[in-house]
Design a protein around this motif. Structure first.
Motif, PDB file in Angstrom:
ATOM      1  N   GLY A  80       0.805  -1.215   0.000  1.00 47.59           N
ATOM      2  CA  GLY A  80       0.000   0.000   0.000  1.00 47.59           C
ATOM      3  C   GLY A  80       0.838   1.265   0.000  1.00 47.59           C
ATOM      4  N   PRO A  81       0.166   2.425  -0.070  1.00 48.53           N
ATOM      5  CA  PRO A  81       0.868   3.702  -0.116  1.00 48.53           C
ATOM      6  C   PRO A  81       1.296   4.235   1.243  1.00 48.53           C
ATOM      7  N   ALA A  82       0.898   3.561   2.306  1.00 49.33           N
ATOM      8  CA  ALA A  82       1.228   3.997   3.666  1.00 49.33           C
ATOM      9  C   ALA A  82       1.277   2.775   4.558  1.00 49.33           C
ATOM     10  N   ALA A  83       1.715   2.978   5.790  1.00 46.11           N
ATOM     11  CA  ALA A  83       1.738   1.873   6.741  1.00 46.11           C
ATOM     12  C   ALA A  83       0.318   1.431   7.076  1.00 46.11           C
ATOM     13  N   ALA A  84       0.191   0.170   7.460  1.00 48.04           N
ATOM     14  CA  ALA A  84      -1.076  -0.357   7.978  1.00 48.04           C
ATOM     15  C   ALA A  84      -2.226  -0.208   6.992  1.00 48.04           C
ATOM     16  N   TYR A 115       7.101   1.629   0.318  1.00 48.75           N
ATOM     17  CA  TYR A 115       5.670   1.572   0.022  1.00 48.75           C
ATOM     18  C   TYR A 115       5.438   1.274  -1.457  1.00 48.75           C
ATOM     19  N   ASP A 116       4.177   0.981  -1.785  1.00 52.26           N
ATOM     20  CA  ASP A 116       3.778   0.688  -3.165  1.00 52.26           C
ATOM     21  C   ASP A 116       4.652  -0.407  -3.769  1.00 52.26           C
ATOM     22  N   THR A 117       5.009  -1.374  -2.936  1.00 53.31           N
ATOM     23  CA  THR A 117       5.885  -2.474  -3.354  1.00 53.31           C
ATOM     24  C   THR A 117       5.188  -3.790  -3.066  1.00 53.31           C
ATOM     25  N   THR A 118       4.716  -4.447  -4.107  1.00 54.85           N
ATOM     26  CA  THR A 118       3.958  -5.686  -3.966  1.00 54.85           C
ATOM     27  C   THR A 118       4.855  -6.887  -4.257  1.00 54.85           C
ATOM     28  N   VAL A 119       4.992  -7.765  -3.296  1.00 55.65           N
ATOM     29  CA  VAL A 119       5.791  -8.980  -3.488  1.00 55.65           C
ATOM     30  C   VAL A 119       5.020  -9.932  -4.390  1.00 55.65           C
ATOM     31  N   THR A 120       5.656 -10.366  -5.458  1.00 59.07           N
ATOM     32  CA  THR A 120       5.011 -11.264  -6.418  1.00 59.07           C
ATOM     33  C   THR A 120       5.568 -12.672  -6.372  1.00 59.07           C
TER      34      THR A 120
END
Length: 451
Positions: free
Chosen positions: A43-47, A111-116
């Motif tokens: 997401g763009p922020a924590a939590a 942030y904005d980092t999705t594990v694939t």
């Protein structure tokens, strides 16, 4: 081989997946042990997940949802600890504690980092040779969809289960027609303080599917809406896959977390006061629309319920394991929790009492250096508490630092759930539940409060 894969293990970070409460606590614990963390947050922020239920109040007070190591990081910044006896909402937890903690961690959180995908460098799932000596490789997509990779000495997956709710269908699969009726089905507790959401449910008939704290909360909030000026005609149909017993409404006054016990009592009051009807032993098999576009739920026994305007399916959450498929996981075949942990949390077996304290030992997998923590470690079990996750990552950080005595010294006293297990997870309540005292006794009625 990429130059980064030739670095010694101690030169590589421990990658933490998810900047939620347990992921951020893991980072704090690693720093406490002089281990470099790197937290990857989709997401763009924590939590991000916590913010999605910002309107819901926790049933644990502030004193139980702040990690001690995290508090040590926050203290020098002038951070003011909230009143320990107060109960935060999701918005409070995220804004007053989790985001400030992430801010302290600074560049250690992306942030904005999705594990694939996660694997071993140069080793797919099949290869044995030198497997444990190879670093982990974490593939991700970053801002604007750019792909990248990171190497790590260990991986702590604290990505939770929020993104994968259970379906309305009683077999674990979506009911026939469930996807086609998505415009009238929600899998979250409705935020009735949001005007648009409130208008969706006010004066309507809503089916609430589920038997846990989330279902209790939804029922209590809909009952509260029914008593308001704009909520006349609001009514809930509570759908349970089992029968009603002394444990149906949770621990009630016997619950050592009073706010959690009050949720069950509020749900009972919603039924007792006529704001909700309870339909028991019903497993949804199909969803159809009537001539007015309302939804008709059809059970596996071919029962057809009266049409409703909306459905709120709160049937639990499940872990997303797709990006871990190249790793060797040791998971219980039912709960999808680590094999050593599953017997300690299995709702088919657990009765009144606490979850046995656990740490790195119970959370280990055949893939050395990989840990699933927090909600994800519980798989499909519903009884997770934040303080459990904080203790998990304390133990794991100690283990990664080589302090095995501290890792094994897992000491945690959890409040009793006040919920009996046995056959209660399925159809028929266990015989002893109906007559037992203590936490299994039928709770007294509590008038529901505001939402």
């Amino acid at each position: 081989m990429n130059a980064s894969t030739t670095a010694t293990a101690t030169d590589l970070p421990v990658v933490v997946i998810g900047a939620g409460p347990i992921g951020l606590a893991a980072a704090a614990r690693l720093i406490e042990r002089d281990i470099q963390p790197l937290v990857l947050e989709a997401g763009p922020a924590a939590a991000t997940a916590v913010r999605a239920w910002s309107h819901v109040r926790l049933f644990s007070p502030w004193s139980e949802v702040i990690d001690p190591a995290a508090e040590k990081l926050l203290a020098p910044t002038g951070w003011v600890r909230p009143n320990g006896s107060a109960y935060p909402s999701g918005a409070d937890w995220a804004g007053l504690y989790l985001q400030p903690l992430a801010d302290v961690l600074g560049e250690k959180v992306r942030y904005d980092t999705t594990v694939t995908g996660v694997s071993r460098a140069g080793r797919d799932r099949i290869v044995d040779a030198d497997r444990d000596t190879q670093p982990f490789v974490i593939r991700y997509t970053g801002p604007a969809g750019a792909e990248g990779r990171i190497h790590a000495r260990a991986v702590i997956d604290a990505s939770g289960t929020w993104s994968t709710p259970g379906p309305a269908g009683g077999s674990g699969l979506p009911a026939i027609g469930e996807k086609a009726a998505a415009d009238r089905i929600s899998y979250r507790i409705p935020d009735l303080k949001n005007p648009a959401v409130r208008a969706r449910y006010a004066g309507k008939r809503t089916a609430v599917i589920g038997s846990g704290a989330s279902a209790f909360t939804a029922l209590a909030c809909l009952a509260d809406l029914a008593t308001s000026d704009d909520g006349a005609g609001t009514h809930a149909t509570w759908i349970l896959r089992r029968g009603i017993s002394g444990s149906t409404f949770g621990g009630g006054e016997a619950d050592q977390l009073p706010a959690r016990g009050a949720l069950g009592l509020a749900a009972k009051a919603a039924v007792d006061d006529g704001y909700a009807d309870a339909i028991t032993g019903f497993r949804t098999d199909a969803v159809e629309r009537d001539g007015d576009g309302r939804l008709v739920l059809i059970g596996e026994d071919n029962r057809r319920l009266a049409a409703v305007d909306e459905v709120v399916a709160l049937t639990g959450l499940r872990p997303d394991l797709t990006f871990l498929e190249e790793l060797r996981l040791g998971l219980d075949e039912r709960l999808q929790a680590p094999i050593a942990l599953a017997p300690l949390i299995d709702p088919n077996q657990h009765s009144c009492g606490t979850v046995y304290p656990h740490g790195a030992g119970e959370l280990s997998h055949p893939e050395k250096g990989l840990y699933l923590v927090g909600m994800k470690s519980y798989g499909r079990a519903p009884t997770f508490l934040a303080m459990t996750g904080y203790e998990q990552v304390r133990s794991i950080a100690a283990h990664l630092a080589g302090d095995h005595e501290a890792a094994e010294r897992v000491e945690l006293t959890l409040p009793e759930t006040g919920v009996c297990g046995g056959a209660g997870l399925f159809d028929q309540p266990a015989a002893e539940e109906a007559s037992a005292g203590g936490c299994c006794a039928a709770p007294a009625t509590l008038t529901p409060g505001g939402c």
